[in-house]
Design an enzyme around this catalytic site. Structure first.
Site, mmCIF file in Angstrom:
data_model
loop_
_atom_site.group_PDB
_atom_site.id
_atom_site.type_symbol
_atom_site.label_atom_id
_atom_site.label_comp_id
_atom_site.label_asym_id
_atom_site.label_seq_id
_atom_site.Cartn_x
_atom_site.Cartn_y
_atom_site.Cartn_z
ATOM 1 N N HIS A 68 4.441 -10.420 14.955
ATOM 2 C CA HIS A 68 5.792 -10.012 14.606
ATOM 3 C C HIS A 68 6.177 -8.786 15.421
ATOM 4 O O HIS A 68 5.381 -7.854 15.527
ATOM 5 C CB HIS A 68 5.844 -9.671 13.114
ATOM 6 C CG HIS A 68 7.232 -9.563 12.610
ATOM 7 N ND1 HIS A 68 8.003 -8.460 12.862
ATOM 8 C CD2 HIS A 68 8.008 -10.425 11.921
ATOM 9 C CE1 HIS A 68 9.193 -8.651 12.318
ATOM 10 N NE2 HIS A 68 9.227 -9.830 11.746
ATOM 11 N N TYR A 198 16.194 -3.942 7.651
ATOM 12 C CA TYR A 198 16.419 -2.679 6.956
ATOM 13 C C TYR A 198 17.921 -2.517 6.787
ATOM 14 O O TYR A 198 18.647 -2.389 7.783
ATOM 15 C CB TYR A 198 15.891 -1.499 7.775
ATOM 16 C CG TYR A 198 14.385 -1.488 7.975
ATOM 17 C CD1 TYR A 198 13.532 -1.205 6.914
ATOM 18 C CD2 TYR A 198 13.830 -1.735 9.227
ATOM 19 C CE1 TYR A 198 12.157 -1.174 7.095
ATOM 20 C CE2 TYR A 198 12.444 -1.714 9.418
ATOM 21 C CZ TYR A 198 11.619 -1.431 8.350
ATOM 22 O OH TYR A 198 10.259 -1.396 8.523
ATOM 23 N N PRO A 290 5.408 3.464 1.070
ATOM 24 C CA PRO A 290 5.365 2.188 1.812
ATOM 25 C C PRO A 290 6.492 2.037 2.833
ATOM 26 O O PRO A 290 6.616 0.992 3.455
ATOM 27 C CB PRO A 290 5.461 1.130 0.705
ATOM 28 C CG PRO A 290 6.060 1.814 -0.457
ATOM 29 C CD PRO A 290 5.755 3.275 -0.340
ATOM 30 N N LYS A 294 1.942 1.765 6.251
ATOM 31 C CA LYS A 294 0.752 2.337 6.901
ATOM 32 C C LYS A 294 -0.501 2.326 6.028
ATOM 33 O O LYS A 294 -1.607 2.479 6.542
ATOM 34 C CB LYS A 294 1.022 3.810 7.288
ATOM 35 C CG LYS A 294 2.134 4.016 8.276
ATOM 36 C CD LYS A 294 1.682 3.650 9.661
ATOM 37 C CE LYS A 294 2.765 3.910 10.689
ATOM 38 N NZ LYS A 294 2.948 2.802 11.601
ATOM 39 N N TYR A 385 5.727 3.049 14.849
ATOM 40 C CA TYR A 385 5.941 1.972 13.879
ATOM 41 C C TYR A 385 4.739 1.026 13.850
ATOM 42 O O TYR A 385 4.286 0.617 12.789
ATOM 43 C CB TYR A 385 7.218 1.225 14.271
ATOM 44 C CG TYR A 385 7.732 0.218 13.276
ATOM 45 C CD1 TYR A 385 8.039 0.576 11.966
ATOM 46 C CD2 TYR A 385 7.949 -1.107 13.659
ATOM 47 C CE1 TYR A 385 8.529 -0.353 11.070
ATOM 48 C CE2 TYR A 385 8.451 -2.043 12.765
ATOM 49 C CZ TYR A 385 8.734 -1.653 11.476
ATOM 50 O OH TYR A 385 9.224 -2.572 10.579
HETATM 51 P P1 RFL Z 1 -6.832 -0.457 -3.091
HETATM 52 O O1 RFL Z 1 -6.364 -1.657 -2.330
HETATM 53 O O2 RFL Z 1 -5.981 0.070 -4.166
HETATM 54 O O3 RFL Z 1 -8.270 -0.806 -3.685
HETATM 55 C C1 RFL Z 1 -8.907 0.070 -4.576
HETATM 56 C C2 RFL Z 1 -9.868 -0.738 -5.426
HETATM 57 O O4 RFL Z 1 -10.575 0.143 -6.295
HETATM 58 C C3 RFL Z 1 -10.654 -0.431 -7.577
HETATM 59 N N1 RFL Z 1 -10.870 0.673 -8.555
HETATM 60 C C4 RFL Z 1 -12.059 0.944 -9.103
HETATM 61 N N2 RFL Z 1 -13.256 0.370 -8.953
HETATM 62 C C5 RFL Z 1 -14.293 0.900 -9.633
HETATM 63 N N3 RFL Z 1 -14.151 1.979 -10.461
HETATM 64 C C6 RFL Z 1 -12.964 2.575 -10.660
HETATM 65 N N4 RFL Z 1 -12.845 3.626 -11.475
HETATM 66 C C7 RFL Z 1 -11.849 2.072 -9.935
HETATM 67 N N5 RFL Z 1 -10.537 2.417 -9.857
HETATM 68 C C8 RFL Z 1 -9.963 1.559 -9.014
HETATM 69 C C9 RFL Z 1 -9.345 -1.179 -7.746
HETATM 70 O O5 RFL Z 1 -9.449 -2.194 -8.734
HETATM 71 C C10 RFL Z 1 -9.160 -1.745 -6.324
HETATM 72 O O6 RFL Z 1 -9.746 -3.019 -6.185
HETATM 73 O O7 RFL Z 1 -7.144 0.789 -2.120
HETATM 74 P P2 RFL Z 1 -7.567 0.838 -0.554
HETATM 75 O O8 RFL Z 1 -8.762 -0.026 -0.270
HETATM 76 O O9 RFL Z 1 -7.627 2.267 -0.256
HETATM 77 O O10 RFL Z 1 -6.353 0.145 0.228
HETATM 78 C C11 RFL Z 1 -5.078 0.762 0.249
HETATM 79 C C12 RFL Z 1 -3.989 -0.317 0.340
HETATM 80 O O11 RFL Z 1 -4.174 -1.257 -0.695
HETATM 81 C C13 RFL Z 1 -2.582 0.308 0.258
HETATM 82 O O12 RFL Z 1 -2.524 1.484 1.019
HETATM 83 C C14 RFL Z 1 -1.499 -0.660 0.774
HETATM 84 O O13 RFL Z 1 -1.365 -1.766 -0.070
HETATM 85 C C15 RFL Z 1 -0.163 0.087 0.918
HETATM 86 N N6 RFL Z 1 0.931 -0.848 1.289
HETATM 87 C C16 RFL Z 1 1.072 -1.288 2.583
HETATM 88 N N7 RFL Z 1 0.213 -0.864 3.547
HETATM 89 C C17 RFL Z 1 0.315 -1.344 4.822
HETATM 90 O O14 RFL Z 1 -0.492 -0.933 5.685
HETATM 91 N N8 RFL Z 1 1.285 -2.275 5.185
HETATM 92 C C18 RFL Z 1 2.175 -2.759 4.261
HETATM 93 O O15 RFL Z 1 2.991 -3.625 4.605
HETATM 94 C C19 RFL Z 1 2.122 -2.238 2.909
HETATM 95 N N9 RFL Z 1 2.958 -2.694 1.943
HETATM 96 C C20 RFL Z 1 1.815 -1.303 0.287
HETATM 97 C C21 RFL Z 1 2.826 -2.240 0.646
HETATM 98 C C22 RFL Z 1 1.701 -0.867 -1.051
HETATM 99 C C23 RFL Z 1 2.591 -1.317 -1.998
HETATM 100 N N10 RFL Z 1 2.482 -0.830 -3.336
HETATM 101 C C24 RFL Z 1 1.327 -1.133 -4.115
HETATM 102 C C25 RFL Z 1 3.140 0.398 -3.580
HETATM 103 C C26 RFL Z 1 3.697 -2.704 -0.324
HETATM 104 C C27 RFL Z 1 3.598 -2.230 -1.647
HETATM 105 C C28 RFL Z 1 4.557 -2.734 -2.696
#
Ligand code: RFL
Length: 388
Positions: A68, A198, A290, A294, A385
Protein backbone atom coordinates in the site's frame (compact mmCIF):
# COMPACT_ATOMS: atom_id res chain seq x y z
CA UNK A 1 14.23 -15.79 30.36
CA UNK A 2 10.60 -14.88 31.11
CA UNK A 3 8.60 -12.87 28.57
CA UNK A 4 5.36 -11.27 29.75
CA UNK A 5 2.71 -10.98 27.03
CA UNK A 6 2.06 -12.71 23.70
CA UNK A 7 1.51 -9.64 21.53
CA UNK A 8 3.75 -8.63 18.61
CA UNK A 9 6.59 -7.58 20.95
CA UNK A 10 6.59 -10.72 23.12
CA UNK A 11 6.17 -13.13 20.23
CA UNK A 12 8.90 -11.62 18.02
CA UNK A 13 11.22 -11.69 21.04
CA UNK A 14 10.22 -15.27 21.86
CA UNK A 15 10.80 -16.46 18.30
CA UNK A 16 14.23 -14.85 18.05
CA UNK A 17 15.44 -16.05 21.46
CA UNK A 18 14.16 -19.59 20.93
CA UNK A 19 15.79 -19.78 17.50
CA UNK A 20 19.11 -18.85 19.14
CA UNK A 21 18.79 -21.52 21.78
CA UNK A 22 17.92 -19.19 24.68
CA UNK A 23 15.62 -20.95 27.14
CA UNK A 24 12.48 -18.81 27.47
CA UNK A 25 8.81 -18.95 28.35
CA UNK A 26 6.01 -16.55 27.40
CA UNK A 27 3.40 -15.91 30.11
CA UNK A 28 0.11 -14.68 28.65
CA UNK A 29 -2.95 -13.62 30.61
CA UNK A 30 -5.48 -14.36 27.84
CA UNK A 31 -6.44 -17.61 26.08
CA UNK A 32 -4.92 -18.51 22.73
CA UNK A 33 -8.26 -17.82 21.01
CA UNK A 34 -8.44 -14.33 22.54
CA UNK A 35 -4.86 -13.51 21.58
CA UNK A 36 -5.47 -14.54 17.98
CA UNK A 37 -8.74 -12.61 17.72
CA UNK A 38 -7.54 -9.15 18.84
CA UNK A 39 -7.83 -6.97 15.76
CA UNK A 40 -5.90 -3.73 15.99
CA UNK A 41 -3.11 -2.63 13.69
CA UNK A 42 -2.88 -3.28 10.00
CA UNK A 43 -0.21 -1.08 8.49
CA UNK A 44 3.25 -2.60 8.69
CA UNK A 45 6.22 -0.40 7.87
CA UNK A 46 8.82 -1.51 5.33
CA UNK A 47 11.36 -1.92 8.13
CA UNK A 48 8.98 -4.16 10.08
CA UNK A 49 8.64 -6.42 7.05
CA UNK A 50 12.44 -6.47 6.65
CA UNK A 51 12.87 -7.52 10.30
CA UNK A 52 10.29 -10.28 10.02
CA UNK A 53 11.82 -11.42 6.71
CA UNK A 54 15.30 -11.50 8.22
CA UNK A 55 14.14 -14.01 10.82
CA UNK A 56 11.91 -16.14 8.59
CA UNK A 57 8.71 -14.76 10.17
CA UNK A 58 7.19 -13.05 7.14
CA UNK A 59 5.79 -15.97 5.16
CA UNK A 60 2.12 -15.22 5.97
CA UNK A 61 2.34 -11.50 5.32
CA UNK A 62 4.29 -12.07 2.12
CA UNK A 63 1.55 -14.44 0.97
CA UNK A 64 -1.55 -12.55 2.12
CA UNK A 65 -0.46 -8.98 2.85
CA UNK A 66 -1.01 -6.28 0.26
CA UNK A 67 1.36 -3.47 -0.55
CA UNK A 68 0.00 0.00 0.00
CA UNK A 69 1.46 3.35 -0.94
CA UNK A 70 -1.22 6.04 -1.38
CA UNK A 71 -3.14 8.30 0.94
CA UNK A 72 -5.86 10.80 0.20
CA UNK A 73 -6.67 13.94 2.16
CA UNK A 74 -10.10 15.55 2.04
CA UNK A 75 -10.96 18.88 3.59
CA UNK A 76 -12.90 22.10 3.07
CA UNK A 77 -10.20 23.03 0.53
CA UNK A 78 -10.73 20.01 -1.72
CA UNK A 79 -8.87 16.73 -1.93
CA UNK A 80 -5.46 15.54 -2.98
CA UNK A 81 -3.54 12.29 -3.09
CA UNK A 82 0.01 11.50 -2.09
CA UNK A 83 1.67 8.52 -3.69
CA UNK A 84 4.04 8.21 -0.74
CA UNK A 85 5.58 5.05 -2.20
CA UNK A 86 7.31 7.24 -4.78
CA UNK A 87 8.36 9.94 -2.28
CA UNK A 88 10.98 10.12 0.47
CA UNK A 89 12.71 6.74 0.72
CA UNK A 90 10.23 5.23 -1.73
CA UNK A 91 8.98 2.72 0.81
CA UNK A 92 5.56 1.14 1.09
CA UNK A 93 3.35 -0.27 3.81
CA UNK A 94 2.19 -3.84 3.85
CA UNK A 95 -1.42 -4.12 4.96
CA UNK A 96 -1.73 -7.24 7.09
CA UNK A 97 -4.10 -7.42 10.09
CA UNK A 98 -2.32 -7.60 13.44
CA UNK A 99 -4.28 -10.66 14.60
CA UNK A 100 -3.06 -12.56 11.55
CA UNK A 101 0.53 -11.52 12.24
CA UNK A 102 0.14 -12.58 15.88
CA UNK A 103 -1.34 -15.91 14.75
CA UNK A 104 1.65 -16.50 12.43
CA UNK A 105 4.18 -15.59 15.13
CA UNK A 106 2.47 -17.79 17.71
CA UNK A 107 2.13 -20.76 15.37
CA UNK A 108 5.75 -20.57 14.31
CA UNK A 109 6.98 -20.22 17.89
CA UNK A 110 4.94 -23.18 19.15
CA UNK A 111 5.82 -25.37 16.17
CA UNK A 112 9.51 -24.68 16.82
CA UNK A 113 9.03 -25.96 20.39
CA UNK A 114 8.62 -22.57 22.11
CA UNK A 115 6.66 -22.46 25.39
CA UNK A 116 3.64 -20.23 26.06
CA UNK A 117 1.60 -20.42 29.26
CA UNK A 118 -1.84 -19.07 28.34
CA UNK A 119 -4.29 -17.85 30.99
CA UNK A 120 -1.33 -17.11 33.24
CA UNK A 121 -1.44 -13.52 34.44
CA UNK A 122 1.75 -11.97 35.74
CA UNK A 123 1.02 -10.27 39.04
CA UNK A 124 4.38 -8.61 39.75
CA UNK A 125 8.08 -8.70 38.92
CA UNK A 126 10.24 -9.03 42.03
CA UNK A 127 13.91 -8.38 42.71
CA UNK A 128 14.71 -6.96 39.26
CA UNK A 129 17.63 -5.03 40.72
CA UNK A 130 19.08 -8.12 42.42
CA UNK A 131 20.65 -11.40 41.29
CA UNK A 132 17.45 -13.54 41.40
CA UNK A 133 14.54 -11.76 39.68
CA UNK A 134 11.21 -13.56 39.64
CA UNK A 135 7.65 -13.12 38.45
CA UNK A 136 4.64 -14.02 40.55
CA UNK A 137 1.62 -15.19 38.55
CA UNK A 138 -1.95 -16.31 38.84
CA UNK A 139 -2.29 -19.60 36.97
CA UNK A 140 -5.29 -20.61 34.84
CA UNK A 141 -6.84 -22.50 37.78
CA UNK A 142 -6.49 -19.42 40.02
CA UNK A 143 -3.55 -20.76 42.00
CA UNK A 144 -0.54 -18.52 42.59
CA UNK A 145 2.81 -19.41 41.00
CA UNK A 146 6.32 -18.03 40.63
CA UNK A 147 8.80 -18.06 37.73
CA UNK A 148 12.47 -17.34 38.25
CA UNK A 149 14.66 -15.99 35.46
CA UNK A 150 17.91 -14.21 34.72
CA UNK A 151 16.02 -11.53 32.77
CA UNK A 152 12.37 -10.51 32.40
CA UNK A 153 10.96 -8.84 29.28
CA UNK A 154 7.86 -6.75 29.97
CA UNK A 155 5.89 -6.99 26.71
CA UNK A 156 2.52 -6.95 28.45
CA UNK A 157 1.24 -3.58 27.28
CA UNK A 158 0.47 -0.36 29.02
CA UNK A 159 -1.58 -1.88 31.84
CA UNK A 160 0.59 -4.94 32.37
CA UNK A 161 2.49 -6.16 35.42
CA UNK A 162 5.91 -4.99 34.18
CA UNK A 163 5.04 -1.30 34.37
CA UNK A 164 3.26 -1.77 37.69
CA UNK A 165 6.36 -3.39 39.15
CA UNK A 166 8.72 -0.48 38.51
CA UNK A 167 9.60 0.87 41.95
CA UNK A 168 8.69 4.55 42.40
CA UNK A 169 11.53 6.88 41.50
CA UNK A 170 13.42 4.40 39.28
CA UNK A 171 11.97 5.60 35.96
CA UNK A 172 10.27 8.70 34.64
CA UNK A 173 6.92 8.55 32.90
CA UNK A 174 6.14 11.16 30.26
CA UNK A 175 2.44 11.36 29.47
CA UNK A 176 0.61 13.49 26.97
CA UNK A 177 -3.11 13.62 26.29
CA UNK A 178 -3.78 14.91 22.77
CA UNK A 179 -7.26 15.98 23.84
CA UNK A 180 -8.96 14.01 21.09
CA UNK A 181 -10.91 10.73 21.03
CA UNK A 182 -11.73 8.45 18.14
CA UNK A 183 -14.45 5.91 17.72
CA UNK A 184 -12.50 2.98 16.22
CA UNK A 185 -14.68 0.85 13.95
CA UNK A 186 -14.26 -2.36 12.03
CA UNK A 187 -16.76 -2.76 9.22
CA UNK A 188 -17.56 -5.91 7.31
CA UNK A 189 -17.41 -3.88 4.14
CA UNK A 190 -14.87 -3.77 1.30
CA UNK A 191 -12.64 -0.68 1.27
CA UNK A 192 -14.24 2.28 -0.50
CA UNK A 193 -10.96 3.84 -1.59
CA UNK A 194 -7.71 2.40 -2.92
CA UNK A 195 -5.96 4.76 -0.51
CA UNK A 196 -5.85 5.55 3.20
CA UNK A 197 -8.46 8.28 3.54
CA UNK A 198 -8.02 11.19 5.96
CA UNK A 199 -11.01 13.54 6.06
CA UNK A 200 -10.82 16.80 7.97
CA UNK A 201 -14.24 18.30 8.66
CA UNK A 202 -15.74 20.93 10.93
CA UNK A 203 -17.66 18.08 12.62
CA UNK A 204 -14.40 16.27 13.29
CA UNK A 205 -11.94 13.89 11.69
CA UNK A 206 -12.92 10.72 9.79
CA UNK A 207 -10.49 8.04 8.62
CA UNK A 208 -10.65 5.10 6.22
CA UNK A 209 -8.08 2.28 6.20
CA UNK A 210 -8.29 -0.97 4.27
CA UNK A 211 -7.67 -4.14 6.28
CA UNK A 212 -8.62 -6.94 3.87
CA UNK A 213 -10.71 -7.03 0.66
CA UNK A 214 -13.74 -7.65 2.92
CA UNK A 215 -12.95 -5.59 6.01
CA UNK A 216 -12.28 -1.86 6.48
CA UNK A 217 -11.26 0.11 9.55
CA UNK A 218 -12.90 3.49 10.01
CA UNK A 219 -12.35 6.16 12.62
CA UNK A 220 -14.64 8.99 13.70
CA UNK A 221 -13.48 11.73 16.03
CA UNK A 222 -16.02 11.75 18.83
CA UNK A 223 -16.87 13.13 22.27
CA UNK A 224 -14.19 12.40 24.84
CA UNK A 225 -16.53 10.71 27.29
CA UNK A 226 -18.92 9.34 24.67
CA UNK A 227 -20.11 5.77 24.62
CA UNK A 228 -19.52 3.65 21.49
CA UNK A 229 -22.96 2.10 22.01
CA UNK A 230 -24.58 5.54 21.56
CA UNK A 231 -23.70 5.25 17.87
CA UNK A 232 -26.23 3.27 15.84
CA UNK A 233 -24.99 1.75 12.58
CA UNK A 234 -27.02 4.29 10.58
CA UNK A 235 -25.59 7.18 12.56
CA UNK A 236 -22.05 5.87 12.00
CA UNK A 237 -22.46 5.52 8.25
CA UNK A 238 -24.25 8.85 7.88
CA UNK A 239 -21.54 10.64 9.84
CA UNK A 240 -18.76 8.93 7.87
CA UNK A 241 -20.51 9.89 4.62
CA UNK A 242 -20.82 13.51 5.71
CA UNK A 243 -17.25 13.93 6.92
CA UNK A 244 -15.78 12.04 3.98
CA UNK A 245 -17.80 14.27 1.66
CA UNK A 246 -19.35 11.47 -0.36
CA UNK A 247 -21.51 13.95 -2.27
CA UNK A 248 -18.34 15.30 -3.86
CA UNK A 249 -16.14 12.21 -3.96
CA UNK A 250 -18.38 9.15 -4.23
CA UNK A 251 -20.17 6.77 -1.86
CA UNK A 252 -18.83 4.50 0.87
CA UNK A 253 -19.49 0.77 0.70
CA UNK A 254 -21.54 0.10 3.79
CA UNK A 255 -21.61 -3.10 5.85
CA UNK A 256 -22.09 -4.44 9.35
CA UNK A 257 -20.03 -2.79 12.09
CA UNK A 258 -18.42 -5.79 13.78
CA UNK A 259 -16.27 -4.01 16.35
CA UNK A 260 -16.25 -0.58 17.94
CA UNK A 261 -14.14 0.96 20.66
CA UNK A 262 -13.37 4.37 22.08
CA UNK A 263 -9.72 5.33 21.59
CA UNK A 264 -8.35 8.29 23.52
CA UNK A 265 -5.36 9.70 21.66
CA UNK A 266 -2.60 9.57 24.25
CA UNK A 267 1.15 9.23 24.34
CA UNK A 268 3.10 7.80 27.19
CA UNK A 269 6.83 7.05 27.37
CA UNK A 270 8.78 5.32 30.14
CA UNK A 271 12.39 6.40 30.52
CA UNK A 272 14.67 4.46 30.82
CA UNK A 273 13.23 1.21 29.42
CA UNK A 274 15.22 -0.87 31.87
CA UNK A 275 15.19 -1.45 35.58
CA UNK A 276 17.95 -3.93 36.42
CA UNK A 277 16.96 -7.26 34.90
CA UNK A 278 13.56 -6.00 33.70
CA UNK A 279 13.33 -4.64 30.14
CA UNK A 280 10.25 -3.00 28.63
CA UNK A 281 9.25 -3.33 24.97
CA UNK A 282 6.22 -2.46 22.83
CA UNK A 283 3.25 -0.69 24.43
CA UNK A 284 4.74 -1.40 27.87
CA UNK A 285 7.65 0.85 26.90
CA UNK A 286 5.68 3.54 25.13
CA UNK A 287 2.11 4.08 24.13
CA UNK A 288 1.65 6.08 20.96
CA UNK A 289 -1.54 7.55 19.55
CA UNK A 290 -2.80 5.50 16.57
CA UNK A 291 -2.79 8.63 14.37
CA UNK A 292 0.39 7.48 12.62
CA UNK A 293 0.06 3.68 12.95
CA UNK A 294 3.39 3.18 14.69
CA UNK A 295 2.67 1.08 17.81
CA UNK A 296 2.98 -2.42 16.39
CA UNK A 297 5.92 -1.36 14.24
CA UNK A 298 7.83 0.00 17.23
CA UNK A 299 6.99 -3.20 19.13
CA UNK A 300 8.63 -5.37 16.43
CA UNK A 301 11.68 -3.10 16.15
CA UNK A 302 12.25 -3.01 19.93
CA UNK A 303 11.80 -6.78 20.18
CA UNK A 304 14.54 -7.32 17.60
CA UNK A 305 16.93 -4.89 19.32
CA UNK A 306 16.24 -6.54 22.70
CA UNK A 307 16.62 -10.06 21.30
CA UNK A 308 20.02 -9.22 19.82
CA UNK A 309 21.19 -7.67 23.07
CA UNK A 310 19.97 -10.62 25.17
CA UNK A 311 21.56 -13.17 22.83
CA UNK A 312 24.86 -11.26 22.96
CA UNK A 313 24.73 -11.31 26.73
CA UNK A 314 23.43 -14.82 27.37
CA UNK A 315 25.32 -16.63 24.58
CA UNK A 316 28.44 -14.51 24.14
CA UNK A 317 28.86 -12.79 27.51
CA UNK A 318 28.65 -9.24 26.16
CA UNK A 319 26.33 -6.87 28.08
CA UNK A 320 26.99 -3.89 25.79
CA UNK A 321 23.74 -4.26 23.83
CA UNK A 322 21.67 -4.47 27.01
CA UNK A 323 23.37 -1.33 28.32
CA UNK A 324 22.52 0.50 25.09
CA UNK A 325 18.99 -0.93 24.71
CA UNK A 326 17.05 1.88 26.35
CA UNK A 327 18.79 4.80 24.65
CA UNK A 328 18.69 3.07 21.26
CA UNK A 329 14.94 2.41 21.44
CA UNK A 330 14.06 5.78 22.92
CA UNK A 331 15.59 7.52 19.89
CA UNK A 332 13.11 5.64 17.65
CA UNK A 333 10.25 6.14 20.09
CA UNK A 334 10.63 9.93 20.32
CA UNK A 335 10.87 10.28 16.57
CA UNK A 336 7.67 8.29 16.14
CA UNK A 337 5.98 10.30 18.91
CA UNK A 338 6.97 13.51 17.17
CA UNK A 339 5.46 12.39 13.87
CA UNK A 340 2.30 11.08 15.50
CA UNK A 341 1.85 14.44 17.26
CA UNK A 342 2.31 16.19 13.90
CA UNK A 343 -0.38 13.94 12.42
CA UNK A 344 -2.78 14.70 15.29
CA UNK A 345 -2.35 18.40 14.58
CA UNK A 346 -2.76 17.87 10.84
CA UNK A 347 -6.05 16.04 11.24
CA UNK A 348 -7.87 17.87 14.03
CA UNK A 349 -8.87 21.33 15.00
CA UNK A 350 -8.40 22.10 18.66
CA UNK A 351 -11.41 20.60 20.39
CA UNK A 352 -13.26 22.81 22.80
CA UNK A 353 -11.11 25.91 22.32
CA UNK A 354 -13.55 28.62 21.37
CA UNK A 355 -11.32 31.65 20.85
CA UNK A 356 -8.27 29.72 19.72
CA UNK A 357 -9.93 27.50 17.19
CA UNK A 358 -9.76 29.89 14.24
CA UNK A 359 -6.05 30.33 14.82
CA UNK A 360 -5.47 26.58 15.14
CA UNK A 361 -7.78 25.73 12.25
CA UNK A 362 -5.83 28.15 10.06
CA UNK A 363 -2.57 26.48 11.06
CA UNK A 364 -4.06 23.08 10.27
CA UNK A 365 -5.21 24.26 6.83
CA UNK A 366 -1.84 25.78 6.13
CA UNK A 367 -0.09 22.55 7.13
CA UNK A 368 -2.32 20.54 4.81
CA UNK A 369 -1.64 23.02 2.01
CA UNK A 370 2.13 22.67 2.53
CA UNK A 371 1.71 18.94 2.20
CA UNK A 372 -0.26 19.42 -1.01
CA UNK A 373 2.19 21.75 -2.75
CA UNK A 374 5.66 21.30 -1.26
CA UNK A 375 7.77 18.42 -2.54
CA UNK A 376 10.19 18.63 0.38
CA UNK A 377 7.27 18.50 2.83
CA UNK A 378 5.91 15.47 0.97
CA UNK A 379 9.29 13.72 1.10
CA UNK A 380 9.53 14.39 4.83
CA UNK A 381 5.99 13.08 5.31
CA UNK A 382 6.64 9.91 3.31
CA UNK A 383 9.87 9.16 5.16
CA UNK A 384 8.20 9.48 8.55
CA UNK A 385 4.87 7.95 7.56
CA UNK A 386 6.32 4.62 6.44
CA UNK A 387 9.43 4.64 8.59
CA UNK A 388 10.07 3.69 12.17
P1 RFL B 1 -0.15 -5.98 22.98
O1 RFL B 1 -0.46 -6.30 21.55
O2 RFL B 1 -1.13 -5.21 23.75
O3 RFL B 1 0.14 -7.36 23.72
C1 RFL B 1 0.31 -7.40 25.12
C2 RFL B 1 -0.07 -8.79 25.60
O4 RFL B 1 0.16 -8.87 27.00
C3 RFL B 1 -0.91 -9.54 27.61
N1 RFL B 1 -0.94 -9.14 29.05
C4 RFL B 1 -0.49 -9.92 30.04
N2 RFL B 1 0.05 -11.14 30.02
C5 RFL B 1 0.44 -11.66 31.20
N3 RFL B 1 0.29 -10.99 32.39
C6 RFL B 1 -0.26 -9.77 32.45
N4 RFL B 1 -0.40 -9.13 33.61
C7 RFL B 1 -0.66 -9.17 31.22
N5 RFL B 1 -1.22 -7.98 30.89
C8 RFL B 1 -1.38 -7.98 29.57
C9 RFL B 1 -2.13 -9.12 26.81
O5 RFL B 1 -3.20 -10.05 26.96
C10 RFL B 1 -1.54 -9.11 25.39
O6 RFL B 1 -1.68 -10.36 24.75
O7 RFL B 1 1.25 -5.20 23.13
P2 RFL B 1 2.57 -5.19 22.19
O8 RFL B 1 3.07 -6.58 21.91
O9 RFL B 1 3.46 -4.23 22.84
O10 RFL B 1 2.07 -4.63 20.78
C11 RFL B 1 1.62 -3.30 20.66
C12 RFL B 1 0.55 -3.21 19.56
O11 RFL B 1 -0.46 -4.16 19.81
C13 RFL B 1 -0.04 -1.79 19.48
O12 RFL B 1 0.97 -0.83 19.60
C14 RFL B 1 -0.77 -1.56 18.14
O13 RFL B 1 -1.92 -2.35 18.04
C15 RFL B 1 -1.11 -0.07 17.99
N6 RFL B 1 -1.93 0.17 16.77
C16 RFL B 1 -1.34 0.21 15.53
N7 RFL B 1 0.00 0.05 15.40
C17 RFL B 1 0.58 0.03 14.16
O14 RFL B 1 1.82 -0.12 14.08
N8 RFL B 1 -0.17 0.18 13.00
C18 RFL B 1 -1.53 0.34 13.05
O15 RFL B 1 -2.17 0.41 11.99
C19 RFL B 1 -2.17 0.40 14.35
N9 RFL B 1 -3.52 0.53 14.47
C20 RFL B 1 -3.33 0.33 16.90
C21 RFL B 1 -4.10 0.50 15.72
C22 RFL B 1 -3.96 0.29 18.16
C23 RFL B 1 -5.32 0.47 18.25
N10 RFL B 1 -5.94 0.47 19.54
C24 RFL B 1 -5.92 -0.71 20.34
C25 RFL B 1 -5.93 1.72 20.20
C26 RFL B 1 -5.48 0.65 15.82
C27 RFL B 1 -6.09 0.65 17.09
C28 RFL B 1 -7.59 0.82 17.19
Amino acid sequence: MVILGAGPAGLVLGNLLHASGVDCVVLERATRVQVQARSRAGFLAANTVRILDRHGLAEGLRRNGREHATCEFRSEDGRFRLDYGSLGRRERHTVYPQHELVTDLLTQYLEAGGRVRFETAAVAVHGADGPRPSVTVREADGRPGRWQARYVAGCDGRHGAARRSLPPGTVRRHQHDHGVSWLGLLAEAPPSLDAVGYAVHSRGFAGHMARTPEVTRYYLQCERDGSPEAWSEDRIWDELALRMRVEDYGPLRRGRIVHRSLVGLESDVIEPLRHGALFLAGDAASLISPSAAKGANLAVLEAEILARALIDDLRHGSAEGLDRYSAQCLAHIWRAQDFSQWMVQLLHGVPGSAGGSVFHDSLRRSRLESLRVSRSCQDWFAENYVGV
